[in-house]
Design a protein around this motif. Structure first.
Motif, PDB file in Angstrom:
ATOM      1  N   THR A   2      72.762  37.117   6.688  1.00  0.00           N
ATOM      2  CA  THR A   2      73.981  36.688   6.768  1.00  0.00           C
ATOM      3  C   THR A   2      73.764  35.939   8.207  1.00  0.00           C
ATOM      4  OG1 THR A   2      75.153  38.357   5.820  1.00  0.00           O
ATOM      5  CG2 THR A   2      76.433  36.991   7.235  1.00  0.00           C
ATOM      6  N   THR A   3      74.470  34.666   8.358  1.00  0.00           N
ATOM      7  CA  THR A   3      74.490  33.591   9.307  1.00  0.00           C
ATOM      8  C   THR A   3      75.795  34.121  10.037  1.00  0.00           C
ATOM      9  OG1 THR A   3      73.347  31.921   8.433  1.00  0.00           O
ATOM     10  CG2 THR A   3      74.628  31.211  10.029  1.00  0.00           C
ATOM     11  N   ALA A  23      82.496  29.353   8.368  1.00  0.00           N
ATOM     12  CA  ALA A  23      82.010  30.703   7.678  1.00  0.00           C
ATOM     13  C   ALA A  23      82.464  30.305   6.189  1.00  0.00           C
ATOM     14  CB  ALA A  23      82.419  32.008   8.381  1.00  0.00           C
ATOM     15  N   TRP A  24      83.936  29.989   6.089  1.00  0.00           N
ATOM     16  CA  TRP A  24      84.154  29.800   4.707  1.00  0.00           C
ATOM     17  C   TRP A  24      83.611  28.695   4.174  1.00  0.00           C
ATOM     18  CZ3 TRP A  24      85.763  25.337   2.834  1.00  0.00           C
ATOM     19  CH2 TRP A  24      86.383  25.328   1.523  1.00  0.00           C
ATOM     20  N   ASN A  27      79.933  29.839   3.122  1.00  0.00           N
ATOM     21  CA  ASN A  27      80.075  30.701   1.941  1.00  0.00           C
ATOM     22  C   ASN A  27      80.505  30.139   0.517  1.00  0.00           C
ATOM     23  OD1 ASN A  27      79.546  33.697   2.675  1.00  0.00           O
ATOM     24  ND2 ASN A  27      81.405  33.198   4.140  1.00  0.00           N
ATOM     25  N   HIS A  28      81.186  29.155   0.762  1.00  0.00           N
ATOM     26  CA  HIS A  28      81.657  28.123  -0.405  1.00  0.00           C
ATOM     27  C   HIS A  28      80.574  27.428  -0.805  1.00  0.00           C
ATOM     28  CE1 HIS A  28      83.679  25.040  -2.863  1.00  0.00           C
ATOM     29  NE2 HIS A  28      83.050  24.095  -2.099  1.00  0.00           N
ATOM     30  N   GLY A  30      77.483  28.868  -0.796  1.00  0.00           N
ATOM     31  CA  GLY A  30      76.553  29.913  -1.316  1.00  0.00           C
ATOM     32  C   GLY A  30      75.744  30.727  -0.280  1.00  0.00           C
ATOM     33  N   GLN A  31      76.090  30.224   0.880  1.00  0.00           N
ATOM     34  CA  GLN A  31      75.151  30.822   1.905  1.00  0.00           C
ATOM     35  C   GLN A  31      76.039  31.863   2.349  1.00  0.00           C
ATOM     36  OE1 GLN A  31      74.087  27.884   4.879  1.00  0.00           O
ATOM     37  NE2 GLN A  31      74.266  26.472   3.110  1.00  0.00           N
ATOM     38  N   SER A  32      75.465  33.170   3.032  1.00  0.00           N
ATOM     39  CA  SER A  32      76.377  34.110   3.415  1.00  0.00           C
ATOM     40  C   SER A  32      76.414  34.055   4.802  1.00  0.00           C
ATOM     41  CB  SER A  32      75.533  35.321   3.193  1.00  0.00           C
ATOM     42  OG  SER A  32      76.042  36.659   3.729  1.00  0.00           O
ATOM     43  N   ALA A  33      77.829  34.015   5.221  1.00  0.00           N
ATOM     44  CA  ALA A  33      78.040  33.773   6.494  1.00  0.00           C
ATOM     45  C   ALA A  33      79.259  34.452   6.830  1.00  0.00           C
ATOM     46  CB  ALA A  33      78.467  32.002   6.879  1.00  0.00           C
ATOM     47  N   GLU A  34      79.364  34.966   8.266  1.00  0.00           N
ATOM     48  CA  GLU A  34      80.497  35.829   8.886  1.00  0.00           C
ATOM     49  C   GLU A  34      80.918  35.114  10.345  1.00  0.00           C
ATOM     50  OE1 GLU A  34      79.891  39.694   8.875  1.00  0.00           O
ATOM     51  OE2 GLU A  34      79.452  40.063   6.592  1.00  0.00           O
TER      52      GLU A  34
END
Length: 168
Positions: A2-3, A23-24, A27-28, A30-34
């Motif tokens: 996760t990034t 982060a949204w 994720n939109h 397709g990359q995992s981010a928080e």
């Protein structure tokens, strides 16, 4: 892996909202981010989180070696975790002067523009995908712009900041 997306220490509204926005978007795509924060959000930023229905992002003091990160609303190593240069910096999105001192493991996407707010830059980068952005993320984006421009009274406010705010 996760990034993590974060701004500067002592998070203000832009440094709290911009990690949520980016982060949204990741994720939109397709990359995992928080989103993360580097300290307790200030009073205004805490209000923004509550107003738009966000949980306060996890507060971190440092990052692990090779942790993928995106830095927003700063490029100053003094405002970032002590071990930032051991992280895997993937991108920097900022509206402040270039300070220098950050080291990356590979070429990165870096955008620094002379605008009043990082969220204005993000609006441009997100482009047509803005239509898919949830209302609370758009609300956070608008609030970041209104805060950083001091409701358009700041001398750093540009016509572009105003236009983006009006479009939101």
């Amino acid at each position: 892996m996760t990034t993590l997306v974060f701004g500067h220490k002592s998070p203000d509204t832009d440094s709290t909202g911009s990690p949520l926005i980016w982060a949204w978007y990741l994720n939109h795509l397709g990359q995992s981010a928080e989103a993360r924060l580097l300290g307790e959000p200030n009073t205004e930023a805490a209000f923004v989180l509550k107003r738009w229905g966000f949980e306060t992002p996890e507060i971190i003091a440092d990052v692990a070696a090779d942790q993928p990160v995106v830095i927003v609303d700063t490029n100053n190593p003094a405002e970032l975790p002590a071990s930032i240069n051991s992280a895997d910096i993937r991108a920097i999105i900022d509206h402040h002067k270039l300070v220098g001192g950050l080291e990356t493991k590979a070429p990165i996407h870096m955008v620094i523009e002379p605008l009043a707010c990082t969220a204005t830059i993000m609006w441009k980068l997100i482009g047509k995908d803005m239509a898919k952005m949830p209302e609370n993320v758009k609300g956070a984006m608008l609030t970041c712009i209104l805060s950083d421009t001091l409701e358009f009274r700041s001398p750093t406010t540009t016509q572009e900041d105003k236009a983006v705010a009006w479009s939101l």
